[in-house]
Design an enzyme around this catalytic site. Structure first.
Site, PDB file in Angstrom:
ATOM      1  N   CYS A  87       0.833  -1.201   0.000  1.00  0.00           N
ATOM      2  CA  CYS A  87       0.000   0.000   0.000  1.00  0.00           C
ATOM      3  C   CYS A  87       0.872   1.258   0.000  1.00  0.00           C
ATOM      4  CB  CYS A  87      -0.975  -0.048   1.175  1.00  0.00           C
ATOM      5  SG  CYS A  87      -2.356   1.090   1.013  1.00  0.00           S
ATOM      6  N   HIS A 195      -3.544  -5.608   1.100  1.00  0.00           N
ATOM      7  CA  HIS A 195      -2.857  -5.852   2.376  1.00  0.00           C
ATOM      8  C   HIS A 195      -2.845  -7.346   2.718  1.00  0.00           C
ATOM      9  CE1 HIS A 195      -2.395  -1.699   3.974  1.00  0.00           C
ATOM     10  NE2 HIS A 195      -3.396  -1.446   3.167  1.00  0.00           N
ATOM     11  N   GLU A 197      -1.064  -8.839   4.809  1.00  0.00           N
ATOM     12  CA  GLU A 197      -0.846  -9.042   6.252  1.00  0.00           C
ATOM     13  C   GLU A 197      -2.159  -9.038   7.024  1.00  0.00           C
ATOM     14  OE1 GLU A 197      -0.598  -6.205   4.761  1.00  0.00           O
ATOM     15  OE2 GLU A 197      -0.926  -4.502   6.117  1.00  0.00           O
TER      16      GLU A 197
END
Lengths: 226, 88
Positions: A87, A195, A197
């Site tokens: 990002c 994302h 994660e």
């Protein structure tokens, strides 16, 4: 042994703990490092997490590019070390010239916060080394300036060299060629707007990011499954 | 010598400008007809120390091209607005 991952924190970064939690949860090792650090000698890979580095003033990544850690990241990348920008981290990597193109305001001028389907377009990159081309993943996006833009010759190069790493199945932001992530020529520097994660635990709705984050953590899929 | 500089950062013509398009769509609702081609950019003013106007312009262009504009999507127009302080 897993990689020692440096997770870079600029003033205004806000996804660093999510990245550390995901990597450690997968059995990896991760440490936060402040953006004034000038050496990455003790690390095996580097993650630039999401957020608003230096407030995103001027343009996302425009000021972060001049942080002391960036010269170290440039050397680290040149020596083949894995570098992942997520990002805002992707925006920083394009501003720094480590990845081509730019991230511009989303088509429709909308801030997007949703989980989208992306397809692995190339398994050549360090991020996608443990997944097959064509694999579809559900990953969250959370951005205002995620519309990937580059000139025609850069786009031809990205396609010819299989450097488009991830594509949106349904283009949410107007990115050229539905690009969600790209790599450098060697495949060791990767930037993506989604994302991964935040998709490393079934509790958060998707576990599809694990296969990507494992690769950064330096854990083989076999080891993770056993 | 101290000069005042104005830098105008513009998106390249072939880059879509969602902010400009949104402004343009809003104008008819306010009664402004016949306005088109709206492009939103940035204006940055600063002061620069230099021995003369040519040097001031060169330094300002360096600032504009290195930091203020991203050459992938933007270009920068640099103008000297005037001399602010000259040694007496």
């Amino acid at each position: 042994m897993s990689n020692r991952v440096a997770v870079v924190v600029f003033p205004g970064t806000n996804c660093e703990h999510d990245v550390v939690r995901a990597l450690v949860g997968l059995g990896g090792q991760a440490e936060l490092i402040w953006h004034d650090q000038a050496s990455l000698d003790t690390y095996d890979s580097v993650v630039l997490p999401g957020g608003f580095a230096h407030g995103d003033y001027l343009r996302p990544g425009a000021i972060a590019r001049f942080s002391p850690v960036m010269a170290a990241i440039e050397r680290f990348a040149a020596s083949g070390g894995p570098v992942l920008g997520i990002c805002n981290g992707f925006q920083v990597l394009t501003e720094a010239g480590l990845l081509p193109g730019a991230l511009h305001k989303n088509r429709g001028l909308r801030f997007l916060c949703e989980t989208v389907e992306v397809e692995v377009a190339s398994a050549r990159s360090v991020l996608t080394s443990q997944v097959e081309t064509g694999t579809r993943l559900m990953l969250p996006i959370n951005h205002f300036e995620g519309c990937y833009t580059c000139d025609a010759s850069t786009l031809q190069m990205l396609i010819a060299e299989e450097r488009i790493v991830l594509r949106y199945v349904e283009n949410p932001n107007g990115s050229i060629e539905s690009i969600a992530g790209i790599s450098n020529a060697a495949g060791n520097v990767v930037g993506l707007m989604p994302h991964p994660e935040r998709a490393c635990d079934p509790l958060t709705g998707s576990n599809d990011g694990s296969a990507l984050m494992q690769a950064i953590a330096g854990i083989s899929q076999m080891a993770a499954k056993s | 010598m101290k000069y005042e500089v104005l830098v105008e950062v513009r998106l390249h013509d072939d880059i879509a400008d969602p902010a400009g398009a949104t402004v343009e769509r809003a104008l008819p609702a306010l009664g402004f007809a016949g306005v088109e081609g709206v492009r939103v950019g940035k204006a940055v003013r600063f002061k620069v120390e230099a021995p003369g106007p040519e040097d001031a312009l060169l330094r300002a262009e360096e600032v504009a091209n290195r930091l203020l504009a991203n050459p992938v999507i933007e270009s920068a127009g640099v103008r000297l607005l005037g001399l602010l302080e000259a040694p007496s």
